[in-house]
Write an enzyme that holds these catalytic residues in place. Sequence first.
Site, PDB file in Angstrom:
ATOM      1  N   ARG A  28       0.871  -1.181   0.000  1.00 30.20           N
ATOM      2  CA  ARG A  28       0.000   0.000   0.000  1.00 30.20           C
ATOM      3  C   ARG A  28       0.905   1.227   0.000  1.00 30.20           C
ATOM      4  O   ARG A  28       2.104   1.115   0.126  1.00 30.20           O
ATOM      5  CB  ARG A  28      -1.035  -0.011   1.131  1.00 30.20           C
ATOM      6  CG  ARG A  28      -0.676  -0.634   2.429  1.00 30.20           C
ATOM      7  CD  ARG A  28       0.467   0.014   3.171  1.00 30.20           C
ATOM      8  NE  ARG A  28       0.258   1.436   3.342  1.00 30.20           N
ATOM      9  CZ  ARG A  28       1.215   2.308   3.573  1.00 30.20           C
ATOM     10  NH1 ARG A  28       2.484   1.918   3.680  1.00 30.20           N
ATOM     11  NH2 ARG A  28       0.962   3.575   3.723  1.00 30.20           N
ATOM     12  N   GLY A  29       0.265   2.398  -0.120  1.00 29.80           N
ATOM     13  CA  GLY A  29       1.061   3.619  -0.257  1.00 29.80           C
ATOM     14  C   GLY A  29       1.158   3.944  -1.742  1.00 29.80           C
ATOM     15  O   GLY A  29       1.423   3.052  -2.563  1.00 29.80           O
ATOM     16  N   ALA A  30       0.932   5.212  -2.077  1.00 25.44           N
ATOM     17  CA  ALA A  30       0.746   5.584  -3.489  1.00 25.44           C
ATOM     18  C   ALA A  30       1.892   5.155  -4.421  1.00 25.44           C
ATOM     19  O   ALA A  30       1.663   4.423  -5.395  1.00 25.44           O
ATOM     20  CB  ALA A  30       0.481   7.082  -3.574  1.00 25.44           C
TER      21      ALA A  30
ATOM     22  N   ASN B 176      -5.056  12.552   0.795  1.00 22.06           N
ATOM     23  CA  ASN B 176      -4.150  11.682   1.547  1.00 22.06           C
ATOM     24  C   ASN B 176      -4.997  10.903   2.554  1.00 22.06           C
ATOM     25  O   ASN B 176      -6.235  11.053   2.608  1.00 22.06           O
ATOM     26  CB  ASN B 176      -3.060  12.513   2.246  1.00 22.06           C
ATOM     27  CG  ASN B 176      -1.960  11.638   2.824  1.00 22.06           C
ATOM     28  OD1 ASN B 176      -1.442  10.737   2.149  1.00 22.06           O
ATOM     29  ND2 ASN B 176      -1.595  11.853   4.066  1.00 22.06           N
ATOM     30  N   LYS B 177      -4.361  10.072   3.322  1.00 22.98           N
ATOM     31  CA  LYS B 177      -5.053   9.182   4.269  1.00 22.98           C
ATOM     32  C   LYS B 177      -6.094   9.925   5.111  1.00 22.98           C
ATOM     33  O   LYS B 177      -5.841  11.042   5.550  1.00 22.98           O
ATOM     34  CB  LYS B 177      -3.990   8.527   5.157  1.00 22.98           C
ATOM     35  CG  LYS B 177      -4.482   7.555   6.194  1.00 22.98           C
ATOM     36  CD  LYS B 177      -5.424   6.504   5.646  1.00 22.98           C
ATOM     37  CE  LYS B 177      -4.860   5.715   4.495  1.00 22.98           C
ATOM     38  NZ  LYS B 177      -5.900   4.946   3.745  1.00 22.98           N
TER      39      LYS B 177
ATOM     40  N   ASP C 267      -1.687  10.992  -1.897  1.00 23.62           N
ATOM     41  CA  ASP C 267      -2.125   9.970  -2.855  1.00 23.62           C
ATOM     42  C   ASP C 267      -2.459  10.574  -4.207  1.00 23.62           C
ATOM     43  O   ASP C 267      -2.341   9.919  -5.242  1.00 23.62           O
ATOM     44  CB  ASP C 267      -3.329   9.207  -2.308  1.00 23.62           C
ATOM     45  CG  ASP C 267      -2.878   8.304  -1.179  1.00 23.62           C
ATOM     46  OD1 ASP C 267      -2.793   8.778  -0.040  1.00 23.62           O
ATOM     47  OD2 ASP C 267      -2.528   7.142  -1.467  1.00 23.62           O
TER      48      ASP C 267
ATOM     49  N   ARG D 116      -7.273  -0.192  -6.919  1.00 18.96           N
ATOM     50  CA  ARG D 116      -7.576   0.871  -5.935  1.00 18.96           C
ATOM     51  C   ARG D 116      -7.731   2.191  -6.696  1.00 18.96           C
ATOM     52  O   ARG D 116      -6.957   2.459  -7.621  1.00 18.96           O
ATOM     53  CB  ARG D 116      -6.458   0.976  -4.875  1.00 18.96           C
ATOM     54  CG  ARG D 116      -6.391  -0.257  -3.973  1.00 18.96           C
ATOM     55  CD  ARG D 116      -5.493  -0.026  -2.769  1.00 18.96           C
ATOM     56  NE  ARG D 116      -6.103   0.857  -1.791  1.00 18.96           N
ATOM     57  CZ  ARG D 116      -5.432   1.410  -0.780  1.00 18.96           C
ATOM     58  NH1 ARG D 116      -4.139   1.174  -0.619  1.00 18.96           N
ATOM     59  NH2 ARG D 116      -6.047   2.203   0.085  1.00 18.96           N
TER      60      ARG D 116
ATOM     61  N   GLN E 254      -1.794   2.474   9.966  1.00 21.02           N
ATOM     62  CA  GLN E 254      -0.499   2.553   9.252  1.00 21.02           C
ATOM     63  C   GLN E 254       0.559   3.262  10.095  1.00 21.02           C
ATOM     64  O   GLN E 254       1.749   2.953   9.988  1.00 21.02           O
ATOM     65  CB  GLN E 254      -0.657   3.311   7.917  1.00 21.02           C
ATOM     66  CG  GLN E 254      -1.399   2.551   6.839  1.00 21.02           C
ATOM     67  CD  GLN E 254      -2.881   2.875   6.832  1.00 21.02           C
ATOM     68  OE1 GLN E 254      -3.457   3.235   7.852  1.00 21.02           O
ATOM     69  NE2 GLN E 254      -3.515   2.724   5.683  1.00 21.02           N
TER      70      GLN E 254
HETATM   71  O1  MRU Z   1      -4.433   3.229   2.194  1.00 18.25           O
HETATM   72  P1  MRU Z   1      -2.951   3.420   2.068  1.00 18.25           P
HETATM   73  O2  MRU Z   1      -2.182   2.835   3.193  1.00 18.25           O
HETATM   74  O3  MRU Z   1      -2.462   2.980   0.704  1.00 18.25           O
HETATM   75  O4  MRU Z   1      -2.766   4.994   2.131  1.00 18.25           O
HETATM   76  C1  MRU Z   1      -1.470   5.521   2.098  1.00 18.25           C
HETATM   77  C2  MRU Z   1      -1.414   6.978   2.293  1.00 18.25           C
HETATM   78  O5  MRU Z   1      -2.405   7.651   2.419  1.00 18.25           O
HETATM   79  C3  MRU Z   1      -0.047   7.619   2.233  1.00 18.25           C
HETATM   80  O6  MRU Z   1       0.019   8.718   3.081  1.00 18.25           O
HETATM   81  C4  MRU Z   1       0.220   8.081   0.788  1.00 18.25           C
HETATM   82  O7  MRU Z   1       0.010   7.035  -0.105  1.00 18.25           O
HETATM   83  C5  MRU Z   1       1.575   8.620   0.622  1.00 18.25           C
HETATM   84  S1  MRU Z   1       2.775   7.363   0.561  1.00 18.25           S
HETATM   85  C6  MRU Z   1       4.286   8.001   0.171  1.00 18.25           C
END
Ligand code: MRU
Length: 344
Positions: free
Chosen positions: A46-48, A244-245, A234, A86, A193
């Site tokens: 996970r993470g963009a 973002n999250k 994201d 996603r 996270q």
């Molecule tokens: O749902 P996730 O864990 O994929 O969400 C991740 C985030 O929101 C991060 O802050 C974002 O992707 C930046 S990662 C460098």
Amino acid sequence: MAVRTIQWNNNRVIMLDQRLLPHKEVYRVYKNYEGVAQAIRDMVIRGAPAIGVAAAMGVALGALWVKGKNFDREIERIFHTLEKTRPTAVNLFWALERMRRIYIEKRGEGVEAVKQLLKQEAIKIYEEDIAANRQLGKFGAKLLGNASRVLTHCNAGALATAGYGTALGVFRAMKEAGKEIEVLVDETRPFLQGARLTIWELKKDKIPVTLITDSMAGYFMQRGRVQVVVVGADRIAANGDVANKIGTYGVAVLARRHNVPFYVAAPTSTIDLKCLTGADIPIEQRDPKEVSHILGRAITLRGVRALNPAFDVTPQDLVSAIITEKGVITPPFAQNLRSHVHRT
Ligand code: MRU
């Protein structure tokens, strides 16, 4: 410390299963693109930027097994499957777009050549992401100056990228530059996270960390315990609105209330000029069970209605600056983002 989030190895994709952290470090081996797509959906990765790399490797992996005569049809199926994993992080679509360009431009060279070129492109996307993070980390470390008490939300670290991280990349660069740093980490409900991943990563790097619940950020800002907020993104719209999250927006509002700079660290692959404002960014709605349960255990009455938007949008006027591998973008974002992205 090198966190091995994702690797291409011997025509296999290997991922650290992030669902099991911080207690277990288990690596999963994927031999086909369906497995990679499932891993993205299930949050193994996970993470963009990390899901962008995974999608690119998924295409390369899928292409390897396609028989010559069905190539066009099968490759479309691969793209389609990965696109549907996603919706919010634009890096996924950005990486798939790069892979598609290779496929379209090079298909005339024959199936075997295209397979190799797709593999090379996926590895390039991976390597470029690490380089971008290192570069933006340096810009961020300079921007933060002598600020040492920082707060972050979610995990924008090595685990969320090909390596090094965006927001956590800034903290790593600060440490490498010999600066003092102490990170307050929001636990980041509901998927945790912050508590599970950010704490794990920063501890490994011996960067001082303190865990708080999301609702404590205001308390610590009131007491001067936060000099700067740095988060990842994201998707960043053309006007500077930042998805973002979930919970990031609340942190940004609190930061403004307490005159704390709110910085967003992200590679330019996270900027989506096709989304004019944050209202155009699709927000993933996840399983309500992630809210009604913690680590598989129910925390409320059975059958109660719960909602689970996975991201929120922080309006651009709450963002102090955006740090990318090309430098630091300051307001007015509507003007400055576009020229920044096109800068070579
Ligand atoms: O749902 P996730 O864990 O994929 O969400 C991740 C985030 O929101 C991060 O802050 C974002 O992707 C930046 S990662 C460098």
